[in-house]
Design a protein around this motif. Structure first.
Motif, PDB file in Angstrom:
ATOM      1  N   ASP A 146      39.781  43.917  43.456  1.00 37.28           N
ATOM      2  CA  ASP A 146      40.238  42.830  42.577  1.00 37.28           C
ATOM      3  C   ASP A 146      40.165  43.288  41.118  1.00 37.28           C
ATOM      4  O   ASP A 146      41.122  43.162  40.350  1.00 37.28           O
ATOM      5  N   LEU A 147      39.022  43.855  40.734  1.00 35.50           N
ATOM      6  CA  LEU A 147      38.858  44.431  39.398  1.00 35.50           C
ATOM      7  C   LEU A 147      37.654  45.360  39.425  1.00 35.50           C
ATOM      8  O   LEU A 147      36.558  44.962  39.836  1.00 35.50           O
ATOM      9  N   SER A 148      37.844  46.598  39.000  1.00 34.45           N
ATOM     10  CA  SER A 148      36.750  47.551  38.820  1.00 34.45           C
ATOM     11  C   SER A 148      37.176  48.575  37.777  1.00 34.45           C
ATOM     12  O   SER A 148      38.375  48.736  37.493  1.00 34.45           O
ATOM     13  N   VAL A 149      36.194  49.273  37.208  1.00 33.23           N
ATOM     14  CA  VAL A 149      36.450  50.069  36.006  1.00 33.23           C
ATOM     15  C   VAL A 149      35.690  51.394  36.072  1.00 33.23           C
ATOM     16  O   VAL A 149      34.516  51.448  36.467  1.00 33.23           O
ATOM     17  N   ARG A 150      36.362  52.461  35.657  1.00 29.55           N
ATOM     18  CA  ARG A 150      35.736  53.737  35.302  1.00 29.55           C
ATOM     19  C   ARG A 150      36.237  54.062  33.892  1.00 29.55           C
ATOM     20  O   ARG A 150      37.443  54.124  33.665  1.00 29.55           O
ATOM     21  N   PHE A 165      38.969  56.523  23.696  1.00 34.27           N
ATOM     22  CA  PHE A 165      38.601  55.636  24.806  1.00 34.27           C
ATOM     23  C   PHE A 165      39.602  55.854  25.931  1.00 34.27           C
ATOM     24  O   PHE A 165      40.816  55.958  25.693  1.00 34.27           O
ATOM     25  N   ALA A 166      39.080  55.948  27.156  1.00 33.21           N
ATOM     26  CA  ALA A 166      39.950  56.066  28.326  1.00 33.21           C
ATOM     27  C   ALA A 166      39.341  55.267  29.467  1.00 33.21           C
ATOM     28  O   ALA A 166      38.120  55.137  29.570  1.00 33.21           O
ATOM     29  N   ALA A 167      40.192  54.714  30.329  1.00 28.86           N
ATOM     30  CA  ALA A 167      39.696  53.928  31.457  1.00 28.86           C
ATOM     31  C   ALA A 167      40.703  53.948  32.598  1.00 28.86           C
ATOM     32  O   ALA A 167      41.921  53.920  32.365  1.00 28.86           O
ATOM     33  N   ARG A 168      40.174  54.030  33.816  1.00 25.48           N
ATOM     34  CA  ARG A 168      40.957  53.783  35.028  1.00 25.48           C
ATOM     35  C   ARG A 168      40.545  52.412  35.551  1.00 25.48           C
ATOM     36  O   ARG A 168      39.380  52.198  35.893  1.00 25.48           O
ATOM     37  N   ILE A 169      41.510  51.499  35.597  1.00 23.06           N
ATOM     38  CA  ILE A 169      41.240  50.133  36.024  1.00 23.06           C
ATOM     39  C   ILE A 169      41.916  49.893  37.369  1.00 23.06           C
ATOM     40  O   ILE A 169      43.145  50.063  37.489  1.00 23.06           O
ATOM     41  N   THR A 170      41.137  49.519  38.361  1.00 19.24           N
ATOM     42  CA  THR A 170      41.718  49.033  39.609  1.00 19.24           C
ATOM     43  C   THR A 170      41.860  47.527  39.503  1.00 19.24           C
ATOM     44  O   THR A 170      40.882  46.813  39.236  1.00 19.24           O
ATOM     45  N   ASP A 171      43.090  47.032  39.660  1.00 14.80           N
ATOM     46  CA  ASP A 171      43.389  45.608  39.471  1.00 14.80           C
ATOM     47  C   ASP A 171      44.559  45.262  40.376  1.00 14.80           C
ATOM     48  O   ASP A 171      45.655  45.808  40.226  1.00 14.80           O
ATOM     49  N   THR A 231      48.114  49.824  42.131  1.00 17.90           N
ATOM     50  CA  THR A 231      47.116  48.843  41.668  1.00 17.90           C
ATOM     51  C   THR A 231      46.199  49.436  40.604  1.00 17.90           C
ATOM     52  O   THR A 231      45.156  48.869  40.299  1.00 17.90           O
ATOM     53  N   GLU A 232      46.593  50.577  40.029  1.00 18.11           N
ATOM     54  CA  GLU A 232      45.758  51.217  39.017  1.00 18.11           C
ATOM     55  C   GLU A 232      46.459  51.207  37.661  1.00 18.11           C
ATOM     56  O   GLU A 232      47.652  51.491  37.550  1.00 18.11           O
ATOM     57  N   THR A 233      45.684  50.858  36.639  1.00 15.03           N
ATOM     58  CA  THR A 233      46.165  50.913  35.255  1.00 15.03           C
ATOM     59  C   THR A 233      45.302  51.912  34.502  1.00 15.03           C
ATOM     60  O   THR A 233      44.066  51.822  34.535  1.00 15.03           O
TER      61      THR A 233
END
Length: 724
Positions: free
Chosen positions: A566-570, A582-588, A660-662
């Motif tokens: 649903d939502l998680s972050v690295r 700043f960098a991020a892989r967001i599963t959403d 599903t990744e941003t």
């Protein structure tokens, strides 16, 4: 109860105030006013208010061209005028449909008259003033135009300033044609423009300063709710006096007289807080303190917001509440302040130390000199002799016992000491010589690391004499004298170790200790980073991983987060001499961007990043703290600053959505943030959140700590040290 009945309880209140000296007439030169009078002006007149402002929105009065429905305006104007008060009409240019500015792709512009209907807006203002000429004191052109004409419609600063200038120019011409003596007030900007250096005001005044007869800004604090889990910024912490001074200086820059109204200002109380709760009494104290700070700053009239209601998230600004309406302690505080200081000359402050405020006001309507006293925080006892004819009045308007020597308990609610004007000097001298008794004459407030080698300790002397202090931190010792007030004491360290750092302060009043836990996260220096949607260069660093229920904010088990899919972050952070990275892989599972403007982008899937560059803030942002946002726009990645200013900034950024990744990447120049490039060893507090919108607006977010979306609280952020 018997027969299945339930007991019903309801809270109410009754306030008994001293009748204003001119009542039932108003004092036409009074400082005290209100923005709204939803209950009718009578209750405010009884509190000592004389200026009442009503909003009048164009579209409700002229539904068809030249067909007016004047409704309440003439009667309201006559009622206030007959009582000797001043009525102020805030004319808002929300147009009737036939005059709306309809531009394809820009629906927000429909809230303004189109250029070809600007003359109709001018005619409306003319006809309003013609209708009530002689019964109104002034008109004001729109509410918070920095928001209404600039930020809310998503315009650039220049576009917003030009839009308001055209509205102001038309309104000024219409009003002056109908009544050359009509006072036209304008630039009633929000706290955002005040805290951003009044840039919208300046952009408008540069076009034609003559169009504003009276400046009427709203120097709001960003955090202003009293109630459970709230940490409001009071008038002093908000820098209200400095904000007023900045406005006066701006007016002088443009050749305008130093004439200013506070056109709107208030704080709000939780609707469920009992009438005599600490929250309610703190709210009342804020009313009186803010009124007096405005008065000593040279403000001509202060319109408190508001008489009644205006609910924001369960908090109301009113001095009255409930149905039927009843008075809060804040109404008593307003009334007593008006009775004691209105029409006085500010004689100046008396120095009683950093935690006590004492202001002398000479020559009220009772020919008295009045000393108003309160604490910035906590309580204190003032032991002093008073002149023979002194009278002590608390904020509820009650007379307190007097004696040759009094022990007066002080708190945030002001207390007033009044003497005949002939005893003014004697009162000031006796107050200055008073003995202060406080629980903690010396207070160890705060400690923070500016770098691994530099510790800062904030200490307050809360009495009116110098205190000798001995300070010890690890193996470092330092002796010095603290004068009344607050001092920031730097201590040089060899290298702050991870773990607990014990701080010890000794004085004649005993020993105080504080433990600072040092737990610094590293920000690595990066040599080569490309902003291209591929975070491989950052993935060699240790990530920040948010995949658990405990990472979901607010911390409410009812939040509909179903798991990491649903939502998680690295996420990763890095820096060099030019940029913060700043960098991020967001599963959403669902990516939604339904707002991309810098007022409301946070309602979409987006990132917010907050920095406290000096690591010195606690419950709210300081002036040097910065907040930025990243959101995917229709044609480009948008990067915004949202504190201390609100504006787009120039930065390299990429947002790529695959399945599903941003993936977010950004290189944000230190210069755009207004922060000096950090040196190795520098410590900074930093936080970020990932906002989630699955089609119903932002319901929750994930972040390292609270302190961005719930209310600004840098004291809760993780602390980072910059590496080599």
């Amino acid at each position: 109860m018997a027969d299945g009945q339930e007991e019903l309880s309801q809270e109410s209140g009754l306030a008994v105030v001293v009748k204003p000296q001119l009542y039932p007439k108003c004092d036409p030169d009074s400082y005290f006013g209100t923005c709204t009078a939803d209950l009718g002006p009578e209750s405010m007149f009884r509190l000592g208010c004389s200026a009442v402002q009503y909003p009048a929105v164009w579209k409700y009065f002229e539904t068809n061209p030249d067909e007016y429905h004047w409704s309440w305006i003439p009667g309201a104007c006559r009622e206030v005028k007959e009582r000797g008060g001043r009525l102020l009409l805030k004319l808002q240019p929300r147009p009737p449909d036939w005059a709306a500015w309809k531009v394809e792709g820009k629906p927000n512009l429909a809230g303004y008259p189109s250029p070809e209907h600007m003359q109709d807006w001018q005619d409306f203002v003319h006809d309003v003033v013609e209708q009530v000429k002689g019964d109104i004191y002034r008109i004001e052109v729109d509410n918070e135009p920095d928001l209404s004409e600039w930020l809310h419609p998503g315009l650039t600063l220049e576009e917003g300033a030009e839009l308001y200038y055209q509205l102001l120019k038309a309104a000024y011409a219409g009003a002056k044609t109908a009544d050359p003596n009509c006072v036209v007030a304008g630039l009633g900007v929000s706290g955002s423009d005040y805290h951003g250096g009044l840039k919208f005001c300046r952009a408008v005044l540069e076009k034609d300063p003559k169009l504003v007869d009276l400046f009427s800004g709203h120097p709001y604090a960003f955090v202003r709710y009293y109630g459970p889990d709230q940490k409001p910024t009071g008038p002093e912490e908000n820098g209200q006096a400095a904000l007023c001074q900045a406005a006066f200086e701006m007016l002088e820059e443009f050749g305008k007289p130093r004439r200013m109204w506070i056109g709107e200002l208030g704080w709000a109380l939780n609707v469920n807080s009992p009438v005599l709760s600490d929250y309610s009494l703190d709210f009342a104290a804020t009313v009186a303190q803010s009124l007096m700070i405005g008065y000593v700053s040279g403000v001509e009239t202060y319109l408190w917001f508001s008489q009644y209601g205006c609910n924001e998230g369960g908090h109301e600004y009113g001095l009255f509440r409930g149905r039927p309406a009843y008075a809060l302690p804040a109404a008593c505080a307003y009334s007593t302040c008006a009775r004691m200081i209105d029409r006085t000359t500010v004689a100046g402050p008396v120095n009683l130390g950093g935690n006590i405020r004492a202001w002398r006001f000479d020559g009220n309507r009772q020919d008295q000199s009045v000393m108003a006293l309160w604490t910035v925080a906590g309580s204190a006892r003032l032991v002093c002799q008073l002149p023979s004819d002194a009278r002590i009045v608390n904020s509820f308007g009650r007379n307190l016992p007097t004696a040759k020597t009094v022990e007066l308990d002080l708190g945030r609610m002001p207390v007033y000491i009044a003497v005949p004007l002939s005893q003014a000097k004697e009162l000031a001298e006796k107050i200055a010589q008073a003995e202060l008794k406080v629980k903690d004459p010396l207070k160890l407030n705060h400690a923070y690391l500016a770098s691994r080698q530099e510790l800062h300790i904030v200490i307050s002397n809360q009495i009116n004499k110098d205190i000798s202090v001995r300070l010890q931190v690890a193996n470092q010792k330092k002796s010095f004298v603290i004068k009344p007030g607050t001092e920031n004491v730097p201590i040089t360290l060899r290298n702050a170790p991870t773990g607990d750092l014990d701080i010890q302060v000794d004085s004649e009043f005993g020993r105080q200790t504080k433990t600072l836990t040092v737990d610094l996260l590293p920000i690595n220096y990066l040599k080569t980073i490309h902003i291209d949607g591929d975070v491989g260069e950052m993935e060699a660093l240790k990530p920040m991983v948010l995949t658990e229920r405990r990472d979901v904010l607010p911390a409410d088990p009812g939040i509909p987060w179903s798991g990491p899919e649903d939502l998680s972050v690295r996420a990763w952070l890095g820096y060099d001499a030019e940029n913060l990275y700043f960098a991020a892989r967001i599963t959403d599972d669902t990516h939604v961007v339904d707002r991309e403007d810098y007022i409301g982008f946070w309602e979409s899937d987006s990132i917010q990043l907050a920095l406290d560059p000096e690591n010195d803030s606690q419950n709210d942002y300081n002036r040097d703290d910065v907040e930025i946002g990243l959101v995917s726009g229709k044609d480009q990645v948008l990067v915004y600053m949202t504190a201390p200013d609100r504006k787009p900034i120039t930065a390299q950024a990429s947002i790529k959505r695959t399945g599903t990744e941003t993936v977010y990447e950004a290189a944000i120049p230190w210069g755009e943030l207004g922060i000096e490039p950090p040196q190795p060893g520098k410590v900074m507090a930093l936080n970020f959140i990932v906002n989630d919108n699955d089609g119903q607006g932002r319901l929750y977010w994930m972040g390292l700590t609270p302190g961005i979306a719930e209310g600004k609280n840098p004291g809760r952020y993780c602390q980072w040290v910059f590496g080599k």
